[in-house]
Design a protein around this motif. Structure first.
Motif, PDB file in Angstrom:
ATOM      1  N   ASN A 323     -49.489  31.108  63.351  1.00  0.00           N
ATOM      2  CA  ASN A 323     -50.640  31.016  62.458  1.00  0.00           C
ATOM      3  C   ASN A 323     -51.959  31.010  63.231  1.00  0.00           C
ATOM      4  N   TYR A 324     -52.977  31.584  62.618  1.00  0.00           N
ATOM      5  CA  TYR A 324     -54.361  31.596  63.095  1.00  0.00           C
ATOM      6  C   TYR A 324     -54.600  32.500  64.309  1.00  0.00           C
ATOM      7  N   THR A 325     -53.626  33.337  64.676  1.00  0.00           N
ATOM      8  CA  THR A 325     -53.872  34.277  65.774  1.00  0.00           C
ATOM      9  C   THR A 325     -54.808  35.410  65.341  1.00  0.00           C
ATOM     10  N   ASP A 326     -55.043  35.539  64.028  1.00  0.00           N
ATOM     11  CA  ASP A 326     -56.012  36.503  63.523  1.00  0.00           C
ATOM     12  C   ASP A 326     -57.275  35.811  63.009  1.00  0.00           C
ATOM     13  N   THR A 327     -57.392  34.518  63.295  1.00  0.00           N
ATOM     14  CA  THR A 327     -58.535  33.714  62.839  1.00  0.00           C
ATOM     15  C   THR A 327     -59.429  33.393  64.024  1.00  0.00           C
ATOM     16  N   THR A 328     -60.730  33.624  63.855  1.00  0.00           N
ATOM     17  CA  THR A 328     -61.662  33.392  64.952  1.00  0.00           C
ATOM     18  C   THR A 328     -63.039  33.081  64.374  1.00  0.00           C
ATOM     19  N   ALA A 329     -64.047  33.054  65.225  1.00  0.00           N
ATOM     20  CA  ALA A 329     -65.400  32.744  64.764  1.00  0.00           C
ATOM     21  C   ALA A 329     -66.413  33.178  65.808  1.00  0.00           C
ATOM     22  N   ILE A 330     -67.609  33.439  65.349  1.00  0.00           N
ATOM     23  CA  ILE A 330     -68.757  33.582  66.246  1.00  0.00           C
ATOM     24  C   ILE A 330     -69.474  32.243  66.246  1.00  0.00           C
ATOM     25  N   VAL A 352     -69.612  31.474  62.395  1.00  0.00           N
ATOM     26  CA  VAL A 352     -69.290  32.451  61.359  1.00  0.00           C
ATOM     27  C   VAL A 352     -67.772  32.615  61.344  1.00  0.00           C
ATOM     28  N   PRO A 353     -67.060  32.147  60.321  1.00  0.00           N
ATOM     29  CA  PRO A 353     -65.604  32.329  60.272  1.00  0.00           C
ATOM     30  C   PRO A 353     -65.260  33.820  60.171  1.00  0.00           C
ATOM     31  N   LEU A 354     -64.267  34.247  60.939  1.00  0.00           N
ATOM     32  CA  LEU A 354     -63.876  35.653  60.971  1.00  0.00           C
ATOM     33  C   LEU A 354     -62.369  35.794  60.795  1.00  0.00           C
ATOM     34  N   LEU A 355     -61.973  36.941  60.248  1.00  0.00           N
ATOM     35  CA  LEU A 355     -60.572  37.323  60.155  1.00  0.00           C
ATOM     36  C   LEU A 355     -60.425  38.700  60.794  1.00  0.00           C
ATOM     37  N   VAL A 363     -53.328  53.602  58.416  1.00  0.00           N
ATOM     38  CA  VAL A 363     -54.678  53.523  57.861  1.00  0.00           C
ATOM     39  C   VAL A 363     -55.696  53.841  58.945  1.00  0.00           C
ATOM     40  N   GLN A 364     -56.679  54.695  58.606  1.00  0.00           N
ATOM     41  CA  GLN A 364     -57.746  54.965  59.554  1.00  0.00           C
ATOM     42  C   GLN A 364     -58.559  53.697  59.759  1.00  0.00           C
ATOM     43  N   ASP A 365     -59.038  53.490  60.984  1.00  0.00           N
ATOM     44  CA  ASP A 365     -59.745  52.240  61.328  1.00  0.00           C
ATOM     45  C   ASP A 365     -58.874  51.046  60.956  1.00  0.00           C
ATOM     46  N   ARG A 366     -57.743  50.986  61.626  1.00  0.00           N
ATOM     47  CA  ARG A 366     -56.716  49.995  61.313  1.00  0.00           C
ATOM     48  C   ARG A 366     -57.224  48.560  61.449  1.00  0.00           C
ATOM     49  N   TYR A 367     -58.050  48.303  62.462  1.00  0.00           N
ATOM     50  CA  TYR A 367     -58.498  46.934  62.743  1.00  0.00           C
ATOM     51  C   TYR A 367     -59.957  46.760  62.330  1.00  0.00           C
ATOM     52  N   ILE A 368     -60.222  45.740  61.515  1.00  0.00           N
ATOM     53  CA  ILE A 368     -61.580  45.416  61.087  1.00  0.00           C
ATOM     54  C   ILE A 368     -61.761  43.906  61.190  1.00  0.00           C
ATOM     55  N   ILE A 369     -62.818  43.493  61.874  1.00  0.00           N
ATOM     56  CA  ILE A 369     -63.142  42.061  61.922  1.00  0.00           C
ATOM     57  C   ILE A 369     -64.020  41.745  60.720  1.00  0.00           C
ATOM     58  N   LEU A 370     -63.541  40.888  59.836  1.00  0.00           N
ATOM     59  CA  LEU A 370     -64.267  40.576  58.610  1.00  0.00           C
ATOM     60  C   LEU A 370     -65.001  39.240  58.717  1.00  0.00           C
ATOM     61  N   ASP A 371     -66.242  39.233  58.240  1.00  0.00           N
ATOM     62  CA  ASP A 371     -66.971  37.995  58.017  1.00  0.00           C
ATOM     63  C   ASP A 371     -66.318  37.341  56.800  1.00  0.00           C
ATOM     64  N   THR A 412     -71.419  28.543  58.599  1.00  0.00           N
ATOM     65  CA  THR A 412     -72.692  29.114  58.135  1.00  0.00           C
ATOM     66  C   THR A 412     -72.692  29.355  56.636  1.00  0.00           C
ATOM     67  N   ALA A 413     -71.516  29.316  56.023  1.00  0.00           N
ATOM     68  CA  ALA A 413     -71.359  29.563  54.582  1.00  0.00           C
ATOM     69  C   ALA A 413     -71.869  30.949  54.208  1.00  0.00           C
ATOM     70  N   GLY A 414     -71.748  31.878  55.160  1.00  0.00           N
ATOM     71  CA  GLY A 414     -72.071  33.260  54.835  1.00  0.00           C
ATOM     72  C   GLY A 414     -73.535  33.629  54.919  1.00  0.00           C
ATOM     73  N   SER A 415     -74.401  32.746  55.397  1.00  0.00           N
ATOM     74  CA  SER A 415     -75.813  33.079  55.512  1.00  0.00           C
ATOM     75  C   SER A 415     -75.996  34.196  56.519  1.00  0.00           C
ATOM     76  N   PRO A 416     -76.580  35.343  56.123  1.00  0.00           N
ATOM     77  CA  PRO A 416     -76.733  36.452  57.065  1.00  0.00           C
ATOM     78  C   PRO A 416     -77.775  36.126  58.119  1.00  0.00           C
ATOM     79  N   PRO A 417     -77.660  36.708  59.286  1.00  0.00           N
ATOM     80  CA  PRO A 417     -78.661  36.476  60.338  1.00  0.00           C
ATOM     81  C   PRO A 417     -80.015  37.018  59.917  1.00  0.00           C
TER      82      PRO A 417
END
Length: 422
Positions: A323-330, A352-355, A363-371, A412-417
């Protein structure tokens, strides 16, 4: 004639005296005006505030490398996987991460001995990274040749690096310390790894990799106190505002730090480290401020980020059953310097929580880091182009993990920079 000559001399002397008086008055007025840069003006300066962005492990497993390849142009690009989060990196005054691969040229390889395309370095620079630590357990995957070529490519891409060196002279020049300007605040960076997966550094290349353990090919449990103390003392002698140590440590797949990490952290703080930025676990580990008592009874404190997990990789609960090997943050650290006292502190912390979303082999562009927060908001607004029901569940789980491990109050609760279109 003689009297006339005397009058001319007196008149000339009088003019000189008047001119000198005018000059002294002018200089006095300039001094009282206290131009920018003078002591008087510095007393009125506002505090200097800057943002240091910290990210986790940057990896390129074979599926990632294959996904980055464009057969039509015979080139590689990792930019698509960063597109949703690059605005956070760009918004920071300075951004750092752990570069956990080598750039030894083709043929490319993934685990257990990594070698990625050069494009990875250039793309990291494009999205705003400034410095990477190259000291980790994969530094020697392609031997000294791979270590050296990695640095060549990073230099060509314009990325600063710390922790590995091509020559003794390169290390000796600054004792392994890189001084960076982080938005007007000077930070000395150092980089170390616990070991090298048992691969010995050649004896005649001992300078090439910073290790914090003397038994780096064995138990990895004996701290090299002399080396650390000497290099931290050198960093302190530079008079920077802060000292940051990027350290590769701990136990893989553990979401809490262990006692040895705490011991190492306390030693680093007691010898001058203000920030300790950890990596290696491939899952997030906690943030905390640690305070140590020195021999004279005084105390020192430092902020410790034990790990931010994988910033990008092929690892996920589906691929490694962890678990959480795809979970990260800035992690965004706001640094503030008081010009009156010269003191610099971490004045604010958020992340910033990331997945790291693996969308499947076809799928094209198989890997995407999501906010995570932004993607959840998108889903709740009815946009399911990227976020399906299944992806939404992964986002919720990643958010829960970040809150549990890193602390919900720092989200950050999603607050954009600022200035971002994201």
């Amino acid at each position: 004639m003689k009297g006339s000559h005397m009058k001319k001399k007196l008149l000339f002397s009088a003019l000189i005296l008047v001119l000198l008086c005018v000059i002294f008055i002018f200089l006095g007025l300039r001094q009282n005006a206290a131009p920018a840069g003078s002591t008087a003006s510095q007393d009125n300066k506002e505090p200097i505030t800057a943002t240091l962005a910290v990210c986790g492990d940057i990896m390129s497993h074979s599926p990632q490398t294959n996904d980055a390849y464009d057969a039509a142009t015979d080139t590689y690009s990792y930019l698509p996987c960063f597109q949703s989060v690059s605005s956070w990196i760009e918004a920071a005054d300075y951004a750092v991460a752990n570069f956990e691969t080598t750039l030894n040229g083709p043929p490319y390889s993934g685990y257990p001995q990594f070698c990625a395309p050069d494009a990875l370095a250039y793309d990291l620079k494009t999205i705003g990274f400034d410095l990477v630590t190259t000291a980790n357990n994969h530094s020697m995957d392609k031997g000294f040749q791979g270590l050296a070529r990695t640095l060549d490519v990073l230099d060509q891409a314009g990325l600063q690096h710390v922790g590995t060196y091509r020559t003794q002279e390169a290390f000796t020049q600054n004792n392994g310390v890189i001084v960076a300007d982080v938005g007007g605040i000077s930070v000395a960076f150092l980089g170390y790894t616990y070991g090298t997966n048992g691969i010995a550094v050649p004896q005649d290349k001992d300078f090439s990799l910073n290790r914090f353990n003397t038994d780096y090919t064995g138990a990895c449990a004996t701290l090299d106190q002399e080396k650390l103390q000497q290099e931290l003392a050198y960093a302190e002698s530079l008079g920077t505002d802060l000292i940051a140590v990027m350290v590769h440590w701990g136990i893989e797949y553990q979401t809490t730090q262990n006692a040895y990490q705490e011991q190492v952290a306390d030693f680093l703080i007691s010898h001058g480290a203000d920030l300790i930025l950890g990596s290696h676990s491939h899952v997030p580990q906690p943030l905390e401020t640690r305070t140590v008592t020195l021999d004279d009874g005084s105390t020192r404190s430092g902020l410790v980020c034990y790990s931010l997990g994988n910033f990008v990789s092929n690892q996920s609960p589906a691929t490694v059953n962890v678990n959480y090997t795809d979970t990260t943050a800035i992690l965004n650290l706001e640094l503030t310097k008081d010009p009156a006292t010269g003191e610099t502190t971490v004045s604010h912390i958020n992340y910033v929580p990331l997945l790291v979303l693996n969308r499947g082999a076809n799928v094209q562009d198989r890997y995407i880091i999501l906010d995570v927060n932004a993607a959840i908001a998108e889903y709740k607004a009815g946009n399911t182009t990227t976020v399906s029901d299944a992806v939404y569940q992964k986002l919720e789980y990643a958010l829960e993990g970040c809150h549990t491990i890193l602390g919900e109050k720092y989200d950050t609760a999603g607050s954009p920079p600022a200035g971002s279109a994201a």
